[in-house]
Design an enzyme around this catalytic site. Structure first.
Site, short mmCIF file in Angstrom:
data_model
loop_
_atom_site.label_atom_id
_atom_site.label_comp_id
_atom_site.label_asym_id
_atom_site.label_seq_id
_atom_site.Cartn_x
_atom_site.Cartn_y
_atom_site.Cartn_z
N HIS A 1 2.63 1.97 -3.32
CA HIS A 1 1.65 2.54 -4.25
C HIS A 1 1.44 4.02 -3.96
O HIS A 1 1.39 4.84 -4.89
CB HIS A 1 0.32 1.78 -4.10
CG HIS A 1 -0.80 2.35 -4.90
ND1 HIS A 1 -0.74 2.55 -6.26
CD2 HIS A 1 -2.04 2.78 -4.53
CE1 HIS A 1 -1.87 3.06 -6.69
NE2 HIS A 1 -2.67 3.23 -5.66
N HIS B 1 -20.06 -8.38 -16.72
CA HIS B 1 -18.71 -8.10 -17.19
C HIS B 1 -18.34 -9.01 -18.37
O HIS B 1 -17.71 -8.56 -19.33
CB HIS B 1 -17.72 -8.30 -16.04
CG HIS B 1 -16.30 -7.97 -16.40
ND1 HIS B 1 -15.94 -6.79 -17.03
CD2 HIS B 1 -15.14 -8.66 -16.24
CE1 HIS B 1 -14.63 -6.78 -17.23
NE2 HIS B 1 -14.12 -7.90 -16.77
N GLU C 1 0.82 -1.21 0.00
CA GLU C 1 0.00 0.00 0.00
C GLU C 1 0.86 1.26 0.00
O GLU C 1 0.58 2.22 -0.73
CB GLU C 1 -0.93 -0.02 1.22
CG GLU C 1 -1.76 1.24 1.41
CD GLU C 1 -2.73 1.51 0.28
OE1 GLU C 1 -3.24 2.65 0.20
OE2 GLU C 1 -2.99 0.60 -0.53
#
Length: 393
Positions: free
Chosen positions: A86, A276, A83
């Site tokens: 990023h 999708h 995290e």
């Protein structure tokens, strides 16, 4: 490369910054996908730091302090580092976008609209990143954060193409792709108009499919169907359209927990997954037809070799994306393939945006050139008429 007052130095720097930003945005998108797919979105329960500090707690004293600040969280350093890496890279991209705006001011006559929009989008993206954490991975926020990254990538490409006439020398080798032919036929202009309209249709369909992909991922519906081409069992009995389209899912939370691992029922997730898949079919067909029309366009206009290459690249990316989608279902969503699926989606969008912008800029040049040609002919006719009258007198 240096113009009066060093203007071309700023122009060349701006071009390099935009190119680097496009590459870094792709890196941020890949890191975001890897973080999300690795279930590390809440690796750090606060924002912008991690457990009350700017880096991941690693020392014993830091871990004890983090545990006292967030007693309800289990500290997992590997997820926290995913995290934070990023965030570090995304923060670097934000600084780079700010630098683009600063350098753009130094380039004469360059429209400041695009770099200003980029800065505003980065600020909004930062807010979405914060809300992703503070709202505990609420699906709609996660999807908006994903779309924001894709929008940033697209706008950088648009700005790069729009800024080229201001940042590059106007020699034939650099601007041939945007130069109209000397003799423009009405047929070519009509074909270009039709192609431009279809490019916007293709772009719209692709954006909807990217949203569906993000909605599938953020609701943890990717593995709800593990057979191909349809779900296993009597999937049609489980369909729940209203549940699949539930945007705000706060009432579904149990015990005030997070949205991690999803809160929708099985039927809603099956519906999202199948939407999708069906969307993928529609998108693939649309993009392939669009590519075919682009290639046919070369029969009428041989100057657009760059668009021809982009059309073949689009076909290749569509085939690769379909293959990755099937492999993710059959192989139960391996992380590397899932991240690759996100990356190819970004490359597809980048390619389609490139084609749309190129067609738009080229069409506007063609239109202006044709108008100039008509006006020139009218002027010549008026001059000939006046000369004839003068001779008669």
């Amino acid at each position: 490369m240096t113009g009066e007052g060093g203007d071309m130095d700023y122009a060349a720097l701006l071009t390099k910054l935009i190119r680097f930003s496009i590459g870094l945005t792709l890196v941020v998108i890949v890191l975001g996908a890897y973080t999300r797919i690795s279930d590390a979105g809440l690796g750090c329960p606060d924002w912008p730091g991690c457990y009350g500090q700017l880096s991941v707690p690693m020392k014993n004293a830091e871990i004890v302090r983090a545990s006292s600040l967030f007693p309800e969280h289990i500290i997992e350093p590997h997820k926290a580092w995913l995290e934070m890496i990023h965030r570090y890279v995304a923060g670097s991209l934000g600084l780079l976008i700010a630098a683009i705006l600063a350098v753009s001011v130094k380039v004469p006559n360059l429209p400041k609209f695009w770099p200003s929009i980029l800065v505003l989008l980065v600020v909004f993206q930062a807010a979405l990143g914060m809300w992703t954490v503070t709202l505990k991975l609420m699906p709609i926020i996660v999807v908006l954060h994903l779309l924001g990254g894709f929008a940033l990538l697209s706008l950088l490409m648009v700005f790069y193409l729009v800024s080229r006439p201001y940042c590059e020398e106007h020699d034939e080798s650099r601007t041939s792709a945007l130069n109209p032919e000397k003799n423009l036929s009405h047929q070519r202009l009509l074909w270009a108009t039709s192609l431009q309209k279809m490019s916007w249709i293709a772009l719209s369909v692709l954006i909807v499919q990217i949203f569906l992909g993000g909605w599938t991922s953020s609701n943890y519906a990717a593995l709800v169907c593990t057979s191909f081409p349809l779900c296993e069992g009597e999937w049609w009995r489980a369909l729940n359209i209203s549940g699949a389209l539930t945007i705000f899912q706060h009432p579904l939370l149990m015990n005030g927990d997070s949205f991690e691992f999803g809160v929708l029922d099985y039927g809603s997730r099956v519906t999202i997954h199948l939407l999708h898949r069906f969307g993928a079919i529609i998108t693939a067909v649309t993009l392939l037809v669009f590519s075919w029309r682009l290639i046919r366009y070369q029969l009428l206009n041989q100057s657009h070799r760059l668009l021809n290459r982009s059309a073949y690249l689009l076909i290749g990316l569509v085939m690769l994306q379909v293959g990755l989608g099937i492999a993710n279902v059959v192989m139960h969503l391996p992380v590397i393939l899932a991240v690759g699926h996100n990356l190819v989606a970004a490359l597809l969008l980048l390619n389609v945006v490139f084609i749309c912008t190129h067609l738009r800029l080229s069409y506007r040049i063609k239109e202006r050139t044709r108008s100039a040609q008509i006006e020139s002919r009218d002027t010549q006719m008026r001059m000939v008429t006046k000369s004839s009258r003068f001779i008669e007198k």
